[in-house]
Design a protein around this motif. Structure first.
Motif, PDB file in Angstrom:
ATOM      1  N   GLY A   1       0.810  -1.212   0.000  1.00 14.09           N
ATOM      2  CA  GLY A   1       0.000   0.000   0.000  1.00 14.09           C
ATOM      3  C   GLY A   1       0.844   1.263   0.000  1.00 14.09           C
ATOM      4  O   GLY A   1       0.548   2.222  -0.712  1.00 14.09           O
TER       5      GLY A   1
ATOM      6  N   GLY B   1       0.889   3.898  -2.990  1.00 10.55           N
ATOM      7  CA  GLY B   1       0.512   5.270  -2.645  1.00 10.55           C
ATOM      8  C   GLY B   1       1.559   6.284  -3.071  1.00 10.55           C
ATOM      9  O   GLY B   1       1.238   7.330  -3.650  1.00 10.55           O
TER      10      GLY B   1
ATOM     11  N   THR C   1     -14.048   9.659  -3.250  1.00 12.01           N
ATOM     12  CA  THR C   1     -13.796   8.255  -2.939  1.00 12.01           C
ATOM     13  C   THR C   1     -15.096   7.498  -2.713  1.00 12.01           C
ATOM     14  O   THR C   1     -15.210   6.320  -3.063  1.00 12.01           O
ATOM     15  CB  THR C   1     -12.906   8.149  -1.683  1.00 12.01           C
ATOM     16  OG1 THR C   1     -11.727   8.922  -1.895  1.00 12.01           O
ATOM     17  CG2 THR C   1     -12.521   6.724  -1.389  1.00 12.01           C
TER      18      THR C   1
ATOM     19  N   TYR D   1     -15.240   4.235  -5.127  1.00 10.48           N
ATOM     20  CA  TYR D   1     -15.181   2.910  -4.528  1.00 10.48           C
ATOM     21  C   TYR D   1     -16.546   2.403  -4.067  1.00 10.48           C
ATOM     22  O   TYR D   1     -16.750   1.200  -3.944  1.00 10.48           O
ATOM     23  CB  TYR D   1     -14.199   2.902  -3.352  1.00 10.48           C
ATOM     24  CG  TYR D   1     -12.774   3.094  -3.787  1.00 10.48           C
ATOM     25  CD1 TYR D   1     -12.094   2.093  -4.471  1.00 10.48           C
ATOM     26  CD2 TYR D   1     -12.108   4.291  -3.556  1.00 10.48           C
ATOM     27  CE1 TYR D   1     -10.782   2.272  -4.893  1.00 10.48           C
ATOM     28  CE2 TYR D   1     -10.795   4.477  -3.966  1.00 10.48           C
ATOM     29  CZ  TYR D   1     -10.151   3.471  -4.637  1.00 10.48           C
ATOM     30  OH  TYR D   1      -8.853   3.649  -5.061  1.00 10.48           O
TER      31      TYR D   1
ATOM     32  N   TYR E   1      -4.261  14.071  -1.490  1.00 10.00           N
ATOM     33  CA  TYR E   1      -4.685  12.744  -1.949  1.00 10.00           C
ATOM     34  C   TYR E   1      -4.781  11.761  -0.791  1.00 10.00           C
ATOM     35  O   TYR E   1      -5.536  10.789  -0.863  1.00 10.00           O
ATOM     36  CB  TYR E   1      -3.716  12.226  -3.013  1.00 10.00           C
ATOM     37  CG  TYR E   1      -4.208  11.003  -3.744  1.00 10.00           C
ATOM     38  CD1 TYR E   1      -5.417  11.024  -4.434  1.00 10.00           C
ATOM     39  CD2 TYR E   1      -3.475   9.822  -3.747  1.00 10.00           C
ATOM     40  CE1 TYR E   1      -5.881   9.908  -5.099  1.00 10.00           C
ATOM     41  CE2 TYR E   1      -3.930   8.696  -4.415  1.00 10.00           C
ATOM     42  CZ  TYR E   1      -5.126   8.750  -5.087  1.00 10.00           C
ATOM     43  OH  TYR E   1      -5.586   7.636  -5.748  1.00 10.00           O
ATOM     44  N   SER E   2      -4.028  12.011   0.289  1.00  7.02           N
ATOM     45  CA  SER E   2      -4.091  11.109   1.438  1.00  7.02           C
ATOM     46  C   SER E   2      -5.495  11.084   2.039  1.00  7.02           C
ATOM     47  O   SER E   2      -5.907  10.070   2.630  1.00  7.02           O
ATOM     48  CB  SER E   2      -3.083  11.537   2.507  1.00  7.02           C
ATOM     49  OG  SER E   2      -3.457  12.779   3.094  1.00  7.02           O
TER      50      SER E   2
ATOM     51  N   SER F   1      -8.213  10.902   0.420  1.00  2.00           N
ATOM     52  CA  SER F   1      -9.000   9.872  -0.273  1.00  2.00           C
ATOM     53  C   SER F   1      -8.707   8.501   0.311  1.00  2.00           C
ATOM     54  O   SER F   1      -9.585   7.632   0.370  1.00  2.00           O
ATOM     55  CB  SER F   1      -8.698   9.882  -1.778  1.00  2.00           C
ATOM     56  OG  SER F   1      -7.415   9.351  -2.061  1.00  2.00           O
ATOM     57  N   ARG F   2      -7.460   8.274   0.760  1.00  2.44           N
ATOM     58  CA  ARG F   2      -7.120   6.984   1.373  1.00  2.44           C
ATOM     59  C   ARG F   2      -7.797   6.850   2.735  1.00  2.44           C
ATOM     60  O   ARG F   2      -8.286   5.773   3.089  1.00  2.44           O
ATOM     61  CB  ARG F   2      -5.604   6.849   1.548  1.00  2.44           C
ATOM     62  CG  ARG F   2      -4.779   7.035   0.279  1.00  2.44           C
ATOM     63  CD  ARG F   2      -5.150   6.057  -0.806  1.00  2.44           C
ATOM     64  NE  ARG F   2      -6.166   6.591  -1.685  1.00  2.44           N
ATOM     65  CZ  ARG F   2      -6.795   5.861  -2.609  1.00  2.44           C
ATOM     66  NH1 ARG F   2      -6.526   4.591  -2.743  1.00  2.44           N
ATOM     67  NH2 ARG F   2      -7.698   6.417  -3.396  1.00  2.44           N
TER      68      ARG F   2
ATOM     69  N   ALA G   1     -11.364   6.088   2.068  1.00  2.00           N
ATOM     70  CA  ALA G   1     -11.573   4.713   1.608  1.00  2.00           C
ATOM     71  C   ALA G   1     -11.663   3.734   2.777  1.00  2.00           C
ATOM     72  O   ALA G   1     -12.356   2.713   2.692  1.00  2.00           O
ATOM     73  CB  ALA G   1     -10.445   4.306   0.657  1.00  2.00           C
TER      74      ALA G   1
END
Length: 359
Positions: free
Chosen positions: A31, A35, A184, A188, A301-302, A304-305, A308
């Motif tokens: 991951g 990433g 996200t 997803y 962008y973190s 979006s993680r 998720a």
């Protein structure tokens, strides 16, 4: 109980713990690697390609990446029920995917460093050599001299995290952080739950998997479409339009059971998500200067993680209490926030040099 059995009973929890910890470490490393790749690739492409083809460059990159979706679906269908050479099928799928990294490493050996990054680091001579080599290749391909270079722009010093929180970057950081939290949900929320959502619509398990495979074939089509439209329209406009498409297709999807229409709407949701994907990856890399570009893209962008992580739990809960209609109302609400934040706060970037966008 024998002494050997006693030892095994005592050791079993430890062995399970070691196996679990090893799995967590491996997954975490994968991951982390992916990433970092996503952030670095977006930064690299934006800094290396000319302004008039930036959108198409991102579309091309994501078209190649999304080719893996139907390939993995096919490999899973072919291998998972079997155990070739005594090795579980799912392990073969993972091994095949991991070996792709070797080809990527080989391809990257000859990639030039970003001239913008080199100049920002004070390595001006190296930046000049890279630019001259690129210009020589382009002239050889086109068979004519390149147009005059743009006036030089002062190179700012290395940036700091705090630079993201001064105008005009503060509003862009907030905008993209909010955007990534909610995009996200749409991306997803459908892609990871297609079979389950189809079953909720009254489709059998076997048929839902077949439908999901057909829908997965559309994954690379969105970026391929981008090869023709990416630089004709503003990035922010495309993001807003695709969010609207996801809302329409999603709510319609929740209200039908007709097989052909379900597949068409599923394809529409996939196209909308993947066109939005290449658009926002290009967009967020354009909005920050070279001195903080990678750091800022990584930060926004973190979110979006993080999103998720929790999206799956929210979707499962909503699906349990409100069915597929509730799921798509939830997704539609998230996409409405995406439309609002990008539509109101997003600057225009199409055909504009990175240095101009930064200022």
């Amino acid at each position: 109980m024998s002494r050997g059995a006693l030892r095994f009973c005592c050791a079993a929890p430890i062995l399970v713990g070691i196996v679990f910890l090893t799995a967590v470490i491996v997954v975490s490393q994968a991951g982390l690697g992916i990433g970092v790749e996503l952030v670095t690739i977006g930064t690299y492409i934006s800094e290396l390609v000319p302004k008039h083809i930036r959108g198409r460059a991102f579309a091309c990159e994501q078209a190649v990446g999304f080719m893996a979706v139907p390939v993995v679906a096919f490999l899973a269908w072919l291998l998972v029920p079997r155990a070739p050479l005594g090795l579980d099928g799912w392990r073969w799928v993972v091994l095949i995917g991991a070996h792709g990294a070797l080809f990527v490493w080989w391809i990257r050996r000859n990639l030039p460093e970003s001239p913008r990054w080199l100049a920002q680091q004070g390595r001006v001579d190296e930046a000049d050599r890279v630019m001259r080599a690129l210009e020589a290749k382009v002239e050889a391909e086109y068979g004519k001299p390149l147009p005059p270079a743009a006036p030089p722009v002062p190179v700012p010093p290395s940036g700091r995290f705090s630079d993201m929180w001064v105008p005009p970057y503060r509003s862009r950081t907030l905008m993209l952080s909010i955007f990534n939290i909610f995009q996200t949900v749409g991306f997803y929320g459908f892609a990871n739950w297609v079979p389950t959502l189809l079953i909720k619509q009254g489709i059998t398990v076997t048929t839902s998997l077949a439908y999901s495979s057909v829908i997965a074939l559309a994954a690379p089509v969105g970026p391929i479409i981008g090869l023709f439209i990416a630089d004709k329209y503003e990035r922010k406009s495309v993001i807003v339009a695709m969010a609207a498409l996801i809302i329409v297709c999603g709510l319609w999807f929740s209200q039908t059971t007709a097989a052909a229409l379900l597949i068409c709407l599923g394809v529409g949701l996939t196209l909308g998500s993947n066109i939005m994907s290449y658009s926002y990856h290009a967009y967020q890399a354009e909005l920050f200067p070279t001195s903080i570009r990678a750091r800022a893209v990584g930060f926004v962008y973190s979110w979006s993680r993080f999103s998720a992580i929790f999206t799956a739990f929210f979707i499962a809960s909503v699906l349990n209490y409100f069915g597929s209609t509730g799921v798509f109302v939830f997704i539609a609400g998230a996409m409405a926030i995406v439309m609002l934040v990008i539509g109101v706060m997003g600057p225009r970037t199409r055909g504009v040099a990175l240095e101009e966008i930064s200022h």
